[in-house]
Design a protein around this motif. Structure first.
Motif: not given
Lengths: 401, 401
Positions: A104, A111-113, A147-148, A152, A155-156
């Motif tokens: 990330t 956070s973003r992947i 973490t997202l 999130g 999104t995962t």
């Protein structure tokens, strides 16, 4: 053998019995001939409980440490689901986000992947194992757990589906996407399909079924996302590319939002720098202004209205007061209770007159409109909360939602 | 600046207030001029609660998944303690076992530390941060999360102290090592020092203050381990190398164990292969035999007595019955309630006659002895539970424990 990515939300794994039930559903899909990759969220309420403890210790806990704390919720779920699957005789293996190389970027807790290295997942699938992956989490360039943000795990799941070239199914506590929230309009229709753009507008308007970023990711990598219930077996909704029907319906769905307030400023000097400075001051405090309307100038004065989240109303008013006291003629009015009603439809692109038709419908019902804003595939109206039910009824019936 | 490794157990971080209290204690030590590395366990009861859920899902949960599950307990503690420290204005950073390169080997749930790469810790210390490390966990050669077995956080702390060349302090819910369990003998003295070997004997006899492997590790790398209370500020006990005093006391401590039972076999044929096969059969079922005594042969028959954990008594009896039915003359007696009383002291090496003195003391009190075994620095006696209190009193007073 095709790979199928499924995601189960917190409610779906919220108890021992539900975990067992989810395990059964996964095994069914495996026996149908799929390689299974399953993303799970933290058990219902876990995240809130952990946050509660953290905020008892500190009003401003460091975000890196919050990520360390919250990521335990999903880690617990994956271990338990894997134990349940193994107990049913199907070999399963759980992985944290860092373990399966979910890299990330960006700040902690949001956070973003950036990248996924699917090697460990592929190896486990090749050993005929069911792979369980912790949603919501990854590892950044400093080897720290991240973490997202809320939701999130969706999104995962979509990101994994994109990287594994797999189908994606999101199981949640609703059984699909409805044209209107069924709690507000019980006759609302469940949609068989909805395109990414429409779903994005619906999600950002508060139709809280799916995480916005998950839909964006689905659109970017063209991953069809099937949303349905983890409790029953009713047919859900497929979120996918628009099929560019020329004669599709003008409106696909309607969203209602009661979480915003409206502020109106009258007799504002028509001074573009002054007006810009107001909105700049609000933006600097991270107050998220949504709809804005401004009248054309009259006697070198304008009226400005805008909506903002109710929770930011107090702070917003303070900021405004500090600006307008230099112009005693400015008159500030707060409308704390408003209804924002939005209609969304990719068909608006090809069909004109939807806004006009909406005005007509509201006029027929004697519903005053306080503000309107339009975008390519969305029109939003601010009306009074007491008119909400009447408006929903009229619009839903007219557009067959 | 010296590095100080502290370890706080589950009770010490078992509530919001206790976490805050531990944070204060750490800051005091930092302000005294130490670089602080702090190892914490899971909050009291967390591990048991997680295990309970796991066993509700499966009678035999895969050990890899148990490790995935249990390691969340320490991860929660480190995040919370770090949040508490930051709130008090002292920059802190938490790390999981895998993040600080605690490499392990061996089976899941009972792994052993093979290597520690202290780079991340050293970097954080150089940035003047307080480093919080999750106890009890590491990462194995497959990049899987592992745990070190019950009490493994002690081992983590001693291993870190060894690798960082640091002092090691273990804070727990007792305030040091006593010559006798104070619940059994309230006048027992707290020891200022005890050597590794004595402590190992005491720990393996059930004086449950410290994890045996942590003491072994301390001995191997010569890390002095200071044990004291996390609640009060009383002086604790230093576990360290024996200082080879010629005239030290013969006995340092006494341990009482009521968790074993004794089985006696009389009229056993003096056939070494037969006798060996009995103990082999017990060992194969992982029944841990502790004391064994055998009389010298008479009419080609011997009597054998041994102790085993009470929980294994049923299984042990079954195994024995399957062996002895071929010799109907063998007579099996079970003594379910026994007291194993052991005295430990490195001084026994240089002072002879301790065993004789012990026999005298017990004889003076008319206490029958059922079994005796001796090792270099330990003598254990099996007596009847009703004589336990009398024996403790007499021995403790005589040897000034």
């Amino acid at each position: 053998m095709p790979i199928l990515v499924q995601k189960y939300g917190g409610t779906s794994v919220g108890s021992i019995d539900r975990i067992k039930n989810v395990a059964q559903r996964i095994i069914e899909k495996k026996l149908e001939g799929n390689k299974m990759v399953v993303v799970v969220s933290a058990m219902a309420k876990t995240t809130d409980q952990l946050l509660d403890i953290a905020y008892q210790l500190s009003k401003r806990p460091p975000k890196r440490e919050l990520d360390m704390l919250l990521s335990t919720g999903e880690q617990t779920s994956i271990a338990l689901l894997s134990i349940a699957l193994n107990e049913l005789g199907h070999e399963a293996i759980s992985f944290t986000g860092p373990q399966v190389g979910i890299k990330t970027t960006g700040i902690h807790t949001k956070s973003r992947i950036s990248e996924i290295d699917g090697t460990r997942i592929q190896n486990a699938l090749n050993e005929d194992k069911i792979v369980i992956v912790a949603g919501f989490q990854g590892i950044n360039e400093n080897d720290d757990i991240t973490t997202l943000g809320r939701g999130g795990s969706d999104t995962t799941a979509v990101a994994l589906a994109a990287s594994l070239n797999a189908e994606c199914q999101i199981f949640t506590d609703v059984d699909g996407i409805y044209s209107v929230d069924p709690r507000l309009y019980p006759k609302a229709k469940k949609l068989d399909t909805i395109c990414y753009e429409e779903m994005l507008e619906m999600a950002s308007l508060g139709a809280g079924v799916m995480h916005t970023r998950a839909i964006e990711l689905g659109e970017k990598y063209n991953v069809p996302i099937y949303v349905s219930s983890s409790i029953n077996n009713k047919k859900g909704t497929m979120i996918k590319e628009s099929d560019n029907m020329m004669e599709g319906p003008a409106i696909t769905g309607m969203a209602i939002n009661n979480d915003e307030a409206m502020i109106s400023l009258n007799h504002v000097p028509h001074n573009i720098e002054f007006i810009a400075s107001i909105f700049d001051a609000l933006a600097k405090k991270s107050i998220n202004i949504d709809m804005i309307s401004q009248t054309s100038p009259k006697n070198n004065q304008v009226s400005i209205s805008f909506t903002l989240p109710k929770e930011d109303l107090l702070e917003g008013k303070e900021i405004l007061n500090s600006y307008i006291h230099q112009y005693p003629e400015i008159h500030l009015t707060v409308h704390k209770e408003i209804t924002k009603l939005s209609v969304v439809g990719i068909g608006m692109r090809s069909q004109s007159g939807v806004a006009a038709q909406m005005f007509m419908l509201l006029a027929e019902e004697n519903i005053p409109i306080h503000m309107v804003t339009t975008s390519e595939i969305k029109i939003s109206y601010v009306i009074q909360p007491e008119d909400q039910q009447k408006a929903i009824q009229k619009i839903a019936e007219t557009f067959d939602l």
